[in-house]
Design an enzyme around this catalytic site. Structure first.
Site, PDB file in Angstrom:
ATOM      1  N   CYS A  81      -2.179   5.398  -1.853  1.00 27.23           N
ATOM      2  CA  CYS A  81      -3.279   5.492  -2.812  1.00 27.23           C
ATOM      3  C   CYS A  81      -2.700   5.343  -4.222  1.00 27.23           C
ATOM      4  O   CYS A  81      -1.516   5.601  -4.436  1.00 27.23           O
ATOM      5  CB  CYS A  81      -3.974   6.848  -2.677  1.00 27.23           C
TER       6      CYS A  81
ATOM      7  N   GLN B  48       2.555  -5.021   6.604  1.00 26.24           N
ATOM      8  CA  GLN B  48       3.978  -5.040   6.306  1.00 26.24           C
ATOM      9  C   GLN B  48       4.488  -6.471   6.326  1.00 26.24           C
ATOM     10  O   GLN B  48       3.867  -7.346   6.933  1.00 26.24           O
ATOM     11  CB  GLN B  48       4.745  -4.222   7.346  1.00 26.24           C
TER      12      GLN B  48
ATOM     13  N   HIS C 200      -3.120  -1.113   5.094  1.00 22.49           N
ATOM     14  CA  HIS C 200      -1.911  -1.778   4.607  1.00 22.49           C
ATOM     15  C   HIS C 200      -1.298  -2.600   5.721  1.00 22.49           C
ATOM     16  O   HIS C 200      -1.608  -2.419   6.895  1.00 22.49           O
ATOM     17  CB  HIS C 200      -0.887  -0.746   4.107  1.00 22.49           C
TER      18      HIS C 200
ATOM     19  N   HIS D 257      -8.771   4.172   0.183  1.00 19.45           N
ATOM     20  CA  HIS D 257      -8.104   4.782   1.337  1.00 19.45           C
ATOM     21  C   HIS D 257      -8.917   4.657   2.631  1.00 19.45           C
ATOM     22  O   HIS D 257      -8.361   4.471   3.710  1.00 19.45           O
ATOM     23  CB  HIS D 257      -7.826   6.270   1.052  1.00 19.45           C
TER      24      HIS D 257
END
Ligand SMILES: [Zn+2]
Length: 360
Positions: A72, A188, A186, A133
């Protein structure tokens, strides 16, 4: 797309991507000491597969409460991995990376008889898709999804240019069932010093097909799928002007979709503007279908396959999206046949899965 490169307190790189010019000068005020990533890449003598051993990762953050979310923005005196009070897309180096350039300072490569070991160089990055979030990728607007695509593309170009990087792998694991330790939306990026086993296998089959037919295997697969458009047993889920999404002929997972650009390219940096412009609509449509498959949004893995460098021009950029959920409340576990032998057993006919996804 506007890019601002800055550093976190321990020296890791943080990059903001904004749709319009923005001032990103917030300073990371946390007392962080640098962590040196050290890992090894060992080669399995029987398969040639690279296995990364990163023993230092045991102390990493595990399911922190939402008010301590490190992804966040930093607000109200709460300091996270992103010092800004707001952001659009933020990318930073993982504090506990499986692969890191610093491995080269600690691990000497060697080879002895059947065994080969090399330092686990490269880089691991975290991509925050949104400051919200509670959202998921499927909740993003087309403009937000486009900014993520632009960030993935920029990272691919930059990481490919590093001498210790062979393949850039952008991916998202969504859902606690899939082992995600942070709830914030999210993904990666792993910049790997080796060619991944799946890619190495595909490159061998693609070369074999070229020798046998003179054609590219990805071109032939895409043409075969598109030829079935309109057929009730077609495996095509979505057909755009620039992208095609289909369930693969030999799907390994109950719900698995491969998304190809209609014009073959080696990686994200080679996509042209019309394909980039259409991607958000097609991909969001696909993710929202996955979210409607079950009463609860399904956990999924979204994996970008990109050609390794130096150029493996025959490998085609595409995304593979799949869920490990078989039916409401039931997960497909990789048990004896899959984990023990690499032989997948799928309970759902790919043509049936495609029809279900089309009709959702
Ligand atoms: Zn968060």
């Amino acid at each position: 797309m506007h890019k601002t490169v800055t550093k976190l307190a321990d020296g890791r790189e943080l990059i903001y991507y904004d749709a319009e010019p923005a001032v990103r000068d917030a300073v990371d005020a946390r007392p962080l000491s640098p962590v040196a990533g050290v890992s090894e890449v060992r080669v399995d003598p029987f398969t040639g597969d690279a296995v990364t051993i990163a023993a230092h990762r045991q102390g990493r953050t595990y399911h922190p409460p939402a008010d301590e979310c490190p992804l966040c923005p930093s607000r109200d005196g709460r300091l996270s991995e992103v010092p800004a009070a707001d952001y659009q897309v933020a990318v930073f180096e993982n504090r506990f990376p499986s692969l890191a350039g610093s491995s080269a300072d600690h691990v000497t490569p060697w080879s002895d008889g059947p065994y080969t070991l090399a330092p686990g160089t490269g880089r691991c990055e975290v991509v925050c898709f949104t400051p919200d979030h509670g959202a998921s990728f499927g909740d993003l607007t087309e403009q937000q999804a486009r900014l993520v695509l632009d960030a993935w593309t920029d990272r691919t170009a930059e990481l490919h240019a590093r001498p210790d990087v062979r393949q850039v792998y952008c991916f998202e694991n969504r859902g606690a069932d899939i082992g995600v330790t942070l709830g914030h939306p999210h993904g990666q990026i792993y910049a790997l010093p080796f060619t991944t086993p799946r890619t190495a296998q595909a490159l061998a089959k693609v070369a074999e097909h070229r020798r046998a037919t003179g054609r590219n295997l990805y071109d032939d697969v895409l043409a075969a799928e598109r030829a079935t458009l309109g057929d009730p047993d077609s495996r095509v889920v979505l057909a755009g002007e620039h992208w095609t999404a289909f369930v693969p002929f030999a799907a390994r997972w109950p719900y698995e979709v491969h998304l190809y650009p209609n014009r073959r390219v080696a990686d994200l940096t080679e996509l042209d503007e019309p394909a980039r412009a259409e991607f958000p609509r097609i991909y969001l449509d696909l993710l929202r279908r996955f979210d409607r498959l079950f009463p609860e949004p399904a956990p999924y893995i979204a994996a970008w396959h990109q050609a390794p460098r130096p150029a493996e021009a025959e490998l085609a950029l595409h995304l593979e999206l799949f869920t490990i959920r078989r039916t409401a409340g039931k997960l497909k576990y990789l048990a004896g046949t899959e984990s023990g032998m690499g032989a997948f057993m799928n309970d759902i006919r790919p043509e049936t899965a495609a029809r279900t996804l089309r009709e959702l």
